[in-house]
Design a protein around this motif. Structure first.
Motif, mmCIF file in Angstrom:
data_model
loop_
_atom_site.group_PDB
_atom_site.id
_atom_site.type_symbol
_atom_site.label_atom_id
_atom_site.label_comp_id
_atom_site.label_asym_id
_atom_site.label_seq_id
_atom_site.Cartn_x
_atom_site.Cartn_y
_atom_site.Cartn_z
ATOM 1 N N TYR A 22 9.896 -2.807 8.843
ATOM 2 C CA TYR A 22 8.925 -3.155 7.138
ATOM 3 C C TYR A 22 8.453 -2.644 6.711
ATOM 4 C CZ TYR A 22 10.840 -8.089 9.055
ATOM 5 O OH TYR A 22 11.730 -8.517 10.377
ATOM 6 N N CYS A 23 8.277 -2.840 5.522
ATOM 7 C CA CYS A 23 7.453 -2.092 4.575
ATOM 8 C C CYS A 23 6.978 -2.378 3.323
ATOM 9 C CB CYS A 23 7.904 -0.939 3.573
ATOM 10 S SG CYS A 23 6.764 0.636 3.497
ATOM 11 N N LEU A 24 5.408 -2.374 3.489
ATOM 12 C CA LEU A 24 4.729 -2.929 2.374
ATOM 13 C C LEU A 24 4.349 -1.928 1.514
ATOM 14 C CD1 LEU A 24 3.471 -5.141 0.648
ATOM 15 C CD2 LEU A 24 1.827 -5.617 2.780
ATOM 16 N N VAL A 25 4.968 -2.282 0.089
ATOM 17 C CA VAL A 25 3.941 -1.162 -1.330
ATOM 18 C C VAL A 25 3.010 -2.072 -2.076
ATOM 19 C CG1 VAL A 25 5.042 0.696 -2.850
ATOM 20 C CG2 VAL A 25 6.960 0.375 -1.124
ATOM 21 N N GLY A 26 1.990 -0.896 -1.560
ATOM 22 C CA GLY A 26 0.616 -1.104 -2.259
ATOM 23 C C GLY A 26 0.560 -1.758 -3.572
ATOM 24 N N GLU A 27 1.444 -1.250 -4.466
ATOM 25 C CA GLU A 27 1.681 -1.499 -5.660
ATOM 26 C C GLU A 27 0.892 -2.407 -6.422
ATOM 27 O OE1 GLU A 27 2.195 1.304 -7.902
ATOM 28 O OE2 GLU A 27 3.330 2.489 -6.593
ATOM 29 N N THR A 66 3.446 -1.768 15.928
ATOM 30 C CA THR A 66 3.384 0.320 15.856
ATOM 31 C C THR A 66 2.944 -0.737 14.031
ATOM 32 O OG1 THR A 66 4.887 1.093 17.519
ATOM 33 C CG2 THR A 66 4.350 1.408 14.930
ATOM 34 N N ILE A 67 1.747 0.248 13.520
ATOM 35 C CA ILE A 67 1.296 -0.027 11.843
ATOM 36 C C ILE A 67 1.702 1.643 12.121
ATOM 37 C CG2 ILE A 67 -0.476 0.169 10.590
ATOM 38 C CD1 ILE A 67 -0.742 -2.054 11.956
ATOM 39 N N SER A 68 2.148 2.127 10.594
ATOM 40 C CA SER A 68 1.850 3.675 10.170
ATOM 41 C C SER A 68 1.812 3.265 8.734
ATOM 42 C CB SER A 68 3.358 4.364 10.161
ATOM 43 O OG SER A 68 4.614 3.063 9.286
ATOM 44 N N LEU A 69 1.390 4.200 8.158
ATOM 45 C CA LEU A 69 1.041 4.334 6.429
ATOM 46 C C LEU A 69 1.866 5.182 5.954
ATOM 47 C CD1 LEU A 69 -1.928 3.419 8.026
ATOM 48 C CD2 LEU A 69 -2.541 3.510 5.854
ATOM 49 N N ILE A 70 2.365 5.962 4.875
ATOM 50 C CA ILE A 70 3.290 6.424 3.916
ATOM 51 C C ILE A 70 2.840 6.750 2.688
ATOM 52 C CG2 ILE A 70 5.746 6.788 3.643
ATOM 53 C CD1 ILE A 70 6.864 4.281 5.538
ATOM 54 N N ILE A 71 1.721 7.911 3.308
ATOM 55 C CA ILE A 71 1.198 7.937 1.575
ATOM 56 C C ILE A 71 1.292 9.693 0.819
ATOM 57 C CG2 ILE A 71 -1.058 7.951 0.482
ATOM 58 C CD1 ILE A 71 -0.248 5.654 1.991
ATOM 59 N N GLY A 90 5.652 -5.663 20.519
ATOM 60 C CA GLY A 90 5.678 -5.708 18.935
ATOM 61 C C GLY A 90 6.273 -5.135 18.300
ATOM 62 N N ARG A 91 6.666 -5.683 16.656
ATOM 63 C CA ARG A 91 7.536 -4.348 15.254
ATOM 64 C C ARG A 91 6.353 -3.522 14.909
ATOM 65 N NH1 ARG A 91 12.683 -5.773 15.648
ATOM 66 N NH2 ARG A 91 12.940 -6.389 13.840
ATOM 67 N N HIS A 92 7.199 -2.798 14.221
ATOM 68 C CA HIS A 92 6.974 -1.557 13.784
ATOM 69 C C HIS A 92 6.719 -1.311 11.988
ATOM 70 C CE1 HIS A 92 6.646 3.158 12.335
ATOM 71 N NE2 HIS A 92 6.301 2.561 11.430
ATOM 72 N N PHE A 93 5.221 -2.148 11.674
ATOM 73 C CA PHE A 93 5.049 -2.641 10.334
ATOM 74 C C PHE A 93 4.609 -1.358 9.414
ATOM 75 C CE2 PHE A 93 2.266 -4.709 6.582
ATOM 76 C CZ PHE A 93 3.142 -4.746 6.981
ATOM 77 N N ALA A 94 4.934 -0.847 8.111
ATOM 78 C CA ALA A 94 4.383 0.476 7.546
ATOM 79 C C ALA A 94 3.954 -0.706 6.397
ATOM 80 C CB ALA A 94 5.440 1.382 7.503
ATOM 81 N N PHE A 95 2.978 -0.117 5.814
ATOM 82 C CA PHE A 95 2.319 0.132 4.348
ATOM 83 C C PHE A 95 2.473 1.220 3.551
ATOM 84 C CE2 PHE A 95 -1.095 1.212 0.928
ATOM 85 C CZ PHE A 95 -0.981 0.148 0.556
ATOM 86 N N ALA A 96 2.765 1.313 2.592
ATOM 87 C CA ALA A 96 3.166 2.694 1.851
ATOM 88 C C ALA A 96 2.763 3.128 0.067
ATOM 89 C CB ALA A 96 5.020 2.772 1.047
ATOM 90 N N GLY A 97 1.988 4.208 -0.080
ATOM 91 C CA GLY A 97 1.364 3.963 -1.051
ATOM 92 C C GLY A 97 1.264 5.329 -2.086
ATOM 93 N N HIS A 98 0.724 6.052 -2.610
ATOM 94 C CA HIS A 98 0.131 7.140 -3.887
ATOM 95 C C HIS A 98 -1.165 7.128 -3.676
ATOM 96 C CE1 HIS A 98 -0.697 5.660 -7.566
ATOM 97 N NE2 HIS A 98 0.435 5.224 -6.945
ATOM 98 N N VAL A 99 -1.886 8.748 -3.720
ATOM 99 C CA VAL A 99 -3.385 8.369 -3.804
ATOM 100 C C VAL A 99 -3.517 9.339 -5.027
ATOM 101 C CG1 VAL A 99 -4.078 8.511 -1.635
ATOM 102 C CG2 VAL A 99 -2.633 10.698 -2.498
ATOM 103 N N ASP A 100 -2.564 10.123 -5.807
ATOM 104 C CA ASP A 100 -1.951 10.662 -7.574
ATOM 105 C C ASP A 100 -2.091 9.618 -8.083
ATOM 106 O OD1 ASP A 100 0.657 10.135 -6.141
ATOM 107 O OD2 ASP A 100 1.078 10.715 -8.120
#
Length: 382
Positions: A164-169, A131-136, A71-81
């Motif tokens: 690919y990266c999905l940003v959860g704004e 593969t899944i990753s989170l960029i926080i 499979g592909r590598h899919f990322a989710f990005a966001g911020h907790v501040d």
């Protein structure tokens, strides 16, 4: 799908007081959520050696990854501040409170709610799907110097660049799903200073008033039309955001006059070219200019990624999101340098406001949307 998970995760994250720059407890909460799901969690502090106060205090960042052999590598990005809550809330902004069908608390929509929805969605994404990753980061609402940029460097060093990266704004406007962001305009701030010679107003020949020269500079800048926009972007605009002389006396010609500009620009412009153009204009009148480029304009052209988001949104809430590039900047401006990026998340009506709140039903629907988007992109052809 367990619809209660997103609500529970959101409540826990909101309860962590994480005014920018964020460290500590909120990242502990994320780690506790992700490790049982098979993620390797890597946390680090950035900016400890930076002595420039404009760059903010050191911040904490988190990169979490669950590897798969196919499979592909899919990322989710966001911020907790989060931004400071301000005074006048109906309840404690860091004590999540359910009132009717809404969850109240600072960060409910910007953007702890979407992070909670994505982590809830992970429960229904098979580990062998890809593969899944989170960029926080803990530094998006602040200077954004030691946040996502440091995370990208970390990812590059470990060889974990997503496809690919999905940003959860919070991109939705009137209802969940009505808008996604496929690009953003660039941003640059400029400071203009014009020096003169202080003197008595009754003896102007012995002084040099910088104000008329600054007025001339600003008039020329105000007359500039940068462009008329493009198919995907609105026209670039220059805004004068501050004037300062600091002269408290009525009979003194000041020694200096200053102004500040903010430019939001589309992909017909670049930050460096704008700085060069305005600096030439300012220096022609004897002034000086300094600048800070916050980010360049970017566009992820409509295609498989935005199509997958549109399909998932329509499947879950029955509408197709508008593909837009409006609004301010986000950390997508950094992530676009390593992979295709699209932003999609909750309704933004209450972000940064008193009594920020998210509809509990939207948390549930967003969890389903994120799950479907991730599965579609993990199975996408190279």
């Amino acid at each position: 799908m367990n619809n209660a998970l997103a609500l529970a995760y959101a409540q826990r994250l909101i309860a962590c007081e994480s005014v920018t720059p964020a460290t500590g407890a909120v990242f502990d909460a994320l780690e506790d959520m992700l490790v049982p799901l098979g993620f390797t969690v890597e946390r680090f502090i950035s900016g400890e050696d930076d002595e420039n106060p404009a760059h903010g205090a050191p911040v904490e960042n988190l990169f979490a990854i669950r590897l798969a052999t196919n499979g592909r590598h899919f990322a989710f990005a966001g911020h907790v501040d989060v931004v400071p809550p301000g005074n006048g809330w109906a309840s404690d902004p860091f004590v999540p409170e359910i009132k009717g069908d809404l969850l109240h608390g600072r960060g409910a929509v910007d953007m702890k709610g979407s992070i909670a929805a994505f982590i809830a969605a992970l429960h229904d994404i098979p580990k062998d799907a890809g593969t899944i990753s989170l960029i926080i980061t803990g530094d998006e609402e602040g200077p954004a110097i030691h946040g996502t940029r440091a995370l990208i460097t970390h990812m590059q060093k470990r060889g974990s660049i997503p496809d690919y990266c999905l940003v959860g704004e919070p991109t939705s406007v009137n209802r969940l799903g009505d808008m996604m962001k496929i690009g953003r305009r660039g941003s640059v701030n400029m400071w203009i200073s014009v020096a003169g010679t202080q003197g008595h107003v009754a003896y102007p020949h012995l002084a040099d008033n910088p104000i008329p020269r600054l007025i001339t500079i600003l008039a020329e800048i105000e007359a500039i039309t940068l462009d008329d926009g493009t198919d995907w972007f609105q026209a670039s605009n220059i805004e004068i955001t501050d004037l300062n002389v600091g002269n408290k006396a009525t009979n003194v010609i000041p020694a200096q006059a200053e102004a500040r500009l903010s430019i939001r620009f589309n992909d017909l412009q670049t930050g460096d070219a704008l700085v060069s153009r305005l600096r030439t204009l300012v220096e022609r009148h004897g002034g000086s200019l300094t600048a800070m480029i916050s980010g360049e304009a970017f566009l992820t052209p409509p295609g498989a990624f935005s199509g997958a988001i549109s399909a998932a949104v329509e499947e879950v809430v029955g509408i197709a999101p508008e593909a837009s590039t409006t609004g301010g900047t986000s950390d997508a401006r950094f992530l676009t340098n390593i992979c295709p990026v699209v932003e999609f998340g909750l309704c933004n009506a209450t972000m940064h406001k008193l009594d920020e709140a998210v509809a509990i039903a939207d948390l549930s629907a967003l969890t389903e949307i994120y799950c479907r988007v991730a599965l579609k992109m993990l199975a996408a052809e190279a």
